[in-house]
Design an enzyme around this catalytic site. Sequence first.
Site, PDB file in Angstrom:
ATOM      1  N   HIS A 368       0.792  -1.225   0.000  1.00 45.86           N
ATOM      2  CA  HIS A 368       0.000   0.000   0.000  1.00 45.86           C
ATOM      3  C   HIS A 368       0.818   1.266   0.000  1.00 45.86           C
ATOM      4  O   HIS A 368       0.438   2.256  -0.594  1.00 45.86           O
ATOM      5  CB  HIS A 368      -0.994  -0.063   1.155  1.00 45.86           C
ATOM      6  N   ARG A 475     -10.372   3.213  -5.369  1.00 45.90           N
ATOM      7  CA  ARG A 475     -10.147   2.184  -4.343  1.00 45.90           C
ATOM      8  C   ARG A 475     -10.568   2.743  -2.982  1.00 45.90           C
ATOM      9  O   ARG A 475      -9.780   3.412  -2.313  1.00 45.90           O
ATOM     10  CB  ARG A 475      -8.672   1.790  -4.291  1.00 45.90           C
ATOM     11  N   ARG A 511     -15.206   1.337  -6.082  1.00 51.24           N
ATOM     12  CA  ARG A 511     -15.164  -0.071  -5.746  1.00 51.24           C
ATOM     13  C   ARG A 511     -15.363  -0.190  -4.242  1.00 51.24           C
ATOM     14  O   ARG A 511     -14.724   0.532  -3.481  1.00 51.24           O
ATOM     15  CB  ARG A 511     -13.812  -0.664  -6.138  1.00 51.24           C
ATOM     16  N   GLU A 612     -11.839 -10.494 -11.447  1.00 50.16           N
ATOM     17  CA  GLU A 612     -10.449 -10.726 -11.050  1.00 50.16           C
ATOM     18  C   GLU A 612     -10.234 -12.101 -10.431  1.00 50.16           C
ATOM     19  O   GLU A 612      -9.157 -12.414  -9.963  1.00 50.16           O
ATOM     20  CB  GLU A 612      -9.943  -9.618 -10.117  1.00 50.16           C
ATOM     21  N   ASN A 635      -4.373  -7.384 -12.095  1.00 48.20           N
ATOM     22  CA  ASN A 635      -3.358  -7.708 -11.067  1.00 48.20           C
ATOM     23  C   ASN A 635      -3.726  -9.010 -10.366  1.00 48.20           C
ATOM     24  O   ASN A 635      -2.907  -9.922 -10.230  1.00 48.20           O
ATOM     25  CB  ASN A 635      -3.266  -6.609 -10.002  1.00 48.20           C
ATOM     26  N   ASP A 636      -4.965  -9.075  -9.903  1.00 47.85           N
ATOM     27  CA  ASP A 636      -5.391 -10.289  -9.210  1.00 47.85           C
ATOM     28  C   ASP A 636      -5.690 -11.416 -10.184  1.00 47.85           C
ATOM     29  O   ASP A 636      -5.339 -12.567  -9.942  1.00 47.85           O
ATOM     30  CB  ASP A 636      -6.619 -10.000  -8.340  1.00 47.85           C
ATOM     31  N   ARG A 646       1.456 -11.727  -6.420  1.00 46.16           N
ATOM     32  CA  ARG A 646       1.771 -10.442  -7.042  1.00 46.16           C
ATOM     33  C   ARG A 646       2.718  -9.599  -6.196  1.00 46.16           C
ATOM     34  O   ARG A 646       3.379  -8.701  -6.695  1.00 46.16           O
ATOM     35  CB  ARG A 646       0.482  -9.651  -7.322  1.00 46.16           C
ATOM     36  N   CYS A 683      -8.549  -2.437 -15.442  1.00 42.77           N
ATOM     37  CA  CYS A 683      -8.020  -1.431 -14.511  1.00 42.77           C
ATOM     38  C   CYS A 683      -6.795  -1.912 -13.744  1.00 42.77           C
ATOM     39  O   CYS A 683      -6.408  -1.312 -12.754  1.00 42.77           O
ATOM     40  CB  CYS A 683      -9.100  -0.964 -13.551  1.00 42.77           C
TER      41      CYS A 683
HETATM   42  C1  PEP Z   1      -6.525  -5.619  -9.728  1.00 42.37           C
HETATM   43  O1  PEP Z   1      -6.540  -6.614  -9.002  1.00 42.37           O
HETATM   44  O2  PEP Z   1      -6.091  -5.635 -10.890  1.00 42.37           O
HETATM   45  C2  PEP Z   1      -7.009  -4.321  -9.231  1.00 42.37           C
HETATM   46  C3  PEP Z   1      -7.146  -3.306 -10.021  1.00 42.37           C
HETATM   47  O3  PEP Z   1      -7.291  -4.235  -7.911  1.00 42.37           O
HETATM   48  P1  PEP Z   1      -6.197  -4.094  -6.760  1.00 42.37           P
HETATM   49  O4  PEP Z   1      -4.884  -3.803  -7.429  1.00 42.37           O
HETATM   50  O5  PEP Z   1      -6.643  -2.991  -5.883  1.00 42.37           O
HETATM   51  O6  PEP Z   1      -6.243  -5.426  -6.112  1.00 42.37           O
HETATM   52 MG    MG Z   2      -7.641  -6.672  -7.173  1.00 38.73          MG
END
Ligand code: PEP
Ligand code: MG
Length: 756
Positions: A368, A475, A511, A612, A635-636, A646, A683
């Site tokens: 974070h 977020r 979200r 995701e 990402n997820d 990740r 995203c």
């Molecule tokens: C993702 O998982 O791609 C995403 C945009 O959410 P976060 O990075 O907040 O998990």
């Molecule tokens: Mg995510």
Amino acid sequence: MAGAVGGPRVLLRKLREVMAEQVTAQQRLDMIVVLIASNMVAEVCSVYLMRPTNELELFATEGLKPTAVHKTRLRVGEGLIGDIASHARPLNLADAQSHPGFAYRPETGEEVYKSLMGVPVLRSGRVVGVLAVQNRTKRNYTEEEVEALQTVAMVLAEVVAAGDLINLNELDGATQTQRRPLHIAASPFAEGIALGHAVMHEPRVHVTRLIAEDVDVELERLEQSVYQLRGSIDDMLETEDLSHAGDHREVLQAYRMFANDRGWLQRMSEAVRTGLTAEAAVERVQNDTRARLLRAADPYLRDRLHDFDDLANRLLRQLTGVKLSSASGNLPNDTILIARNMGPAELLDYDKVRLRALVLEEGAANAHVAIVARALGIVTVGRADAILDSIDTGDAIIVDGDAGDVYIRPTSDIIDAYSEKARFRARKQEQYQAIRHEPSVTSDGEPVALYVNAGLQVDLRHLHESGAEGIGLFRTELQFMVAAKLPSLKDQIELYTAVLDAAGDHPTVFRTLDVGGDKMLPYMDVAAFKEENPALGWRAIRIGLDRPALLRHQLRALLTAAAGRSLRVMFPMVAEVAEFKRARAFVDKELARLKKFGHPVPAHLEIGTMLEVPSLVWQLDTLLPLVDFVSVGSNDLMQFLFAVDRGNSRVSNRYDLLSPATLGFLRFIVTKCRAHNVPVTLCGEMSGRPLEAMALVGLGFRRISMSPAAIGPVKMMVRSLPAGLLETFMEGLYGLPDASVREQLADFAADHGVVI
Ligand code: PEP
Ligand code: MG
């Protein structure tokens, strides 16, 4: 057996008198060796100091031939003196001459001395010299005498530093690598180039008051401060907010254990009893730890020693009143902040205007603090191995957030090269600014909507500065993470209202809370979060559905803030259609509740979901008729698709996202969404990288959301891209057996003049 005359306390008192005399540093050194020799009933006392050539030079002696002073030199590792320096540990030998390491120097006349006791002279854990006493007889020096000599060596280190006897900045060997230009290959967390000066987040404390006036008072001070330290660690563990989540918690638990370590307190108390102030005693013991730390190869041991080092720093700050850099208020204008690790809230405590970059010794790109740093536009790198041991406040430093390089005390050619790079970036920024209001349309006329990811109020200005279409991902958990307590309904309404006000006509997708796993909230039952695999654990919508109060509050806040305007909400980590349905039902309930009480509601409402979790991709035919939009969280999604954590840099880049597997999978999603006429956005972080973004357009994505700094480069790419040609070209890639089609895509870009 001979012993110290009057003990170390008397010696220290006499040393204090010597320190107060108006003499040169060399004269002071000469007086000190006489004093030590007589106090310790030794025939010889000598001081050797480290030269930039990595040699130990005899600087002062009582007992050896005076003509050897400034002549006799021993390499580090050579002879017993060199041995003490190379291992940074004392030697205590009744029969020194029979030691295999003994090196005889005839010019000193030391052949008649049998026994030797020597200790390293340490400053901030670095060897700057050796202090030794010798006796004619075979003498067994006691442990207390070794301790006493170590204490005196500490005072000596101050004489050396204050008197400029040697240039501490030029020392060689292990020491000089600390001062030489140094390159560290770190991991890039937030892009950009920064040139500036180092500021330690937790500054080193240099103790100047060394000798105790009243030992009992100092013992009391030491005990008080250890007591306070233990209390503050307990408090931190109890009220630990999210900024201290995850790894930090384990560190704190280890701290608690070490802070209660009796041996540690005992060693510090003993040092006070020899006549040191409390802070000097802490530093004495810390010096030993540091010396061991610098030489420890075992990573586990290094971590433990680090913990002791950190604890000692806390104690020193407590005893001397030195504060964390964020609290000191006088940061240079080109601050490059160096920390082992930190939470997002700690970063937010700094004056952003002065902060050029952040360098973490640990950390992960998706941690974070890294997300917040990106949001703030602060160049950031992490996993900068051993940087804390390699840098001091005020050192010049260059941080390359694109490549992950860190240059400490850079040479002039590196500075020139990076100044040029920074200018080049600035020119690029100007180009991005110039196209800010130009449409994001491909060269063959396909509009591609670019959105920003956001999560804090500070992000909102980026929406307009970047010329993005709207906020593709807000977020909401960041507000919860940086706060010390659960944001109230009112706090949430305030933030969402501010976001919607700032966005105006630009669409914004909120979200709902994506917490749990490693994103811990202090106001939640911590025990419930102890998980083996947090990324696969009880997080996001799973918590929302199991503990609906939090989710319902948040939905109420969103619906209230958007009264009379448009609201777009999506849910994170949905794994099955049933979960989406249940989450959506909460929206309907909250809406009905507001209406029932006569409160205004949004004029327009769209509800969607993040895509995701791979399982949801196999339910698109049933999901899509129920949603207003979907947003792919790459990402997820990729973390789960490839089974790579990740946040773990050892594996997170192991597989290329520009592979037939990923592209085929994403293509499947786009095709389904098109067939159901449901808008789809992507995203994840990949949309912010021009080549990856190009591939997304080729796959058929017409909306992508990214960090604000990426909008310029991605728009440049879009405006130069013949999308139709790329789409056809990519048809030939999905079936390839390669692990990566990056090269083919890069070739396409080069052949067609696409700006990457
Ligand atoms: C993702 O998982 O791609 C995403 C945009 O959410 P976060 O990075 O907040 O998990
Ligand atoms: Mg995510």
